[in-house]
Design an enzyme around this catalytic site. Structure first.
Site, short mmCIF file in Angstrom:
data_model
loop_
_atom_site.label_atom_id
_atom_site.label_comp_id
_atom_site.label_asym_id
_atom_site.label_seq_id
_atom_site.Cartn_x
_atom_site.Cartn_y
_atom_site.Cartn_z
N LYS A 107 38.26 46.49 34.63
CA LYS A 107 37.15 45.95 33.83
C LYS A 107 36.55 44.75 34.53
O LYS A 107 37.27 43.82 34.92
CB LYS A 107 37.67 45.55 32.45
CG LYS A 107 36.60 45.02 31.51
CD LYS A 107 37.19 44.74 30.15
CE LYS A 107 36.15 44.20 29.18
NZ LYS A 107 36.73 43.93 27.85
N GLY A 120 27.46 44.31 34.86
CA GLY A 120 28.66 44.92 35.39
C GLY A 120 29.86 44.00 35.49
O GLY A 120 30.90 44.38 36.03
N ASP A 245 32.52 54.81 20.37
CA ASP A 245 32.88 54.71 21.78
C ASP A 245 34.03 53.74 22.01
O ASP A 245 34.46 53.54 23.15
CB ASP A 245 31.67 54.31 22.63
CG ASP A 245 31.05 52.99 22.18
OD1 ASP A 245 30.51 52.95 21.07
OD2 ASP A 245 31.11 52.00 22.94
#
Length: 516
Positions: A107, A120, A245
């Site tokens: 991550k 990101g 999700d």
């Protein structure tokens, strides 16, 4: 490590293969030796010597096949379309020392085709929160992702302010979310049969010989999710962002964002500052789990009449799906009711006297549940600390031999007015009478209380202390809390009064930013 990168063998429309984008001047944050041992990471000198370089994206070892997953989802009840790994990469899948397939997911790994408007990256603040909470939940005995470790860096990341960029290697049994099925149903429906086969073969292999494998798979996900959320409610955990999700197909807690553990007991507590309607409040979590599963399972009607295993054509219609979903409430209630009795030190098996009739056993269980729910009402009415109040029950039974719990019990008394103190005394007497009436062994009740009700949970104030020090380059508090949370049901010599003290009753409830 024993690599088995099975996801990378699936249809390439499901992911984008790419390396991570390196962080600048990475430095060690913390390393989890328990996870390293389970993975077999600690047996590879290359991995051990270069873990900071690996977690910072500067080095991709042989055997890793990094990829970003595509998935979709409903966020706050609304269809959000394509989402996907916007800042994470599935770096590798391995068979751990227990023979279980395990994902290593980085991550903060940089931009992917699914980053949308994001950069990101992950910041140190949220990385520490996830690292400590995954460890805490695992050690509390709740199915959860955990982490191998995390790093910080000189890479700057802009959120509300400019923060330090970090990266974390999350470890979980799977990263397949309910949203994966939603993405396939919307953007690549031809893949649903083969992807469903993969999910069943990989995570529920015992169902491959079933005459109704799809329905049985859906039921397994339903019951796994129900028991996971029941565990959340019992320990006092609020996830904060239960989008489709953010729920996995194995009933494993995933995606630690604006989470929190209950302190002053308020079932309506909203811990996510973006949750304006309170959709994901603590008390709503069971209903939201049901809602998410209902949305998810409808897509499997596309498989009706298709053959997945054993040349058997299975019927999947609304009636079948309704039967699958019906297992949710019964699974949740059974697990929660058994759990809340254990939190009173009275597990169901101890209430089932072999000489008693079924009617008597039911009456005993109902009386125990009545006491439990009255206790919850009492601590809510008086805004008492959820964790400490349950642990204090030890001293209700034996005040003299348990000084820590005796102090907790005194703290409760000190917060009550005369009327509430009388009500509290009455409940304690009825609790003790009930224990004696059912002839429960008091020593065993205390043993169960101590094994079920933790001394420590990750309070927001604890996490913030670790974050504040870490942002100044000092990770000692992260290490201290890691040790503390490794044995949450036992008192720890490193603990301070701050680790067990709830906020002041007049303090405004803390809510956490989704920004991470």
């Amino acid at each position: 490590m024993n690599y088995q990168n099975s996801y990378a063998t699936l249809d390439p429309r499901l992911y984008n293969q790419q390396p991570p984008t390196a962080l600048s001047n990475p430095r060690a944050g913390h390393f989890n030796p328990f996870v390293a041992k389970r993975l077999g990471w600690d047996q590879d000198p290359d991995l051990m010597q270069n873990w900071v370089e690996i977690l910072s994206g500067n080095y991709v070892p042989e055997g890793f096949e990094p990829l970003a997953m595509a998935y979709a989802g409903h966020q706050f009840g609304q269809w959000a379309g394509q989402l996907g790994d916007g800042r994470g990469l599935l770096m590798a899948q391995v068979i751990d020392n227990n023979g279980k397939l395990t994902d290593l997911h980085l991550k903060g790994a940089g931009l992917t085709p699914y980053s949308r408007m994001g950069d990101g990256r992950a910041v140190l603040r949220s990385t520490i929160r996830e690292y400590l909470c995954g460890h805490a939940m695992t050690c509390l005995g709740i199915r959860s992702s955990t982490s191998l470790g995390f790093v910080t860096s000189d890479t700057l990341v802009r959120r509300e302010t400019v923060e330090q960029g970090a990266a974390l290697m999350r470890v979980a049994d799977t990263h397949i979310r309910l949203g994966h099925v939603e993405w396939i149903a919307s953007f690549a429906p031809d893949l649903l049969p083969s992807f469903t086969q993969y999910m069943i073969e990989t995570y529920y292999p015992e169902l491959t010989t079933s005459q109704t494998p799809v329905a049985d798979f859906i039921t397994a996900v339903v019951t796994g999710t129900a028991t996971m959320i029941a565990d959340w409610q019992l320990i006092g955990f609020a996830h904060g962002v239960m989008n489709t999700d953010n729920l996995s197909i194995t009933g494993t807690t995933l995606d630690y964002g604006p989470f929190g553990f209950l302190e002053r007991f308020d079932p309506a507590w909203i811990n996510n500052h973006s949750d304006y309607s309170g959709r994901y409040a603590y008390q709503n979590q069971p209903a939201i789990g049901h809602w998410n599963l209902n949305v998810w399972m409808m897509h499997f009607m596309q498989l009706s009449g298709k053959t997945l295993f054993n040349d058997n054509k299975e019927t999947i219609n609304r009636e079948v799906l309704a039967q699958c979903l019906a297992k949710y409430e019964s699974s949740f209630m059974a697990h929660y009711q058994q759990g809340i009795c254990k939190k009173l030190g009275l597990p169901w098996e101890s209430l089932d006297n072999s000489d008693a009739t079924a009617e008597t056993v039911t009456e005993v269980i109902n009386d125990t549940l009545k006491l439990a729910f009255e206790f919850l009402e009492f601590i809510e009415a008086n805004k008492l600390d959820y964790t400490n109040s349950f642990r204090a029950l030890v001293a209700v039974i034996d005040n003299n031999s348990n000084p820590y719990e005796a102090e907790l019990l005194q703290a409760i008394d000190a917060e009550l007015d005369n009327e509430q103190r009388a009500a509290w005394s009455d409940w304690q007497q009825r609790y003790l009478t009930h224990i004696d009436t059912i002839e429960a062994d008091r020593a065993k009740v205390i043993e169960c209380l101590k094994a079920t009700n933790p001394v420590y949970v990750l309070r927001n104030s604890m996490a913030q202390r670790a974050i504040t020090k870490a942002e100044a380059g000092d990770f000692s508090e992260v290490d201290l809390l890691f040790q503390l949370l490794t044995t949450p049901y036992q008192q720890h010599e490193l603990a301070t009064q701050q680790d067990i003290t709830p906020p002041d009753r007049s303090a405004k409830p803390l809510i956490i930013s989704c920004s991470s």
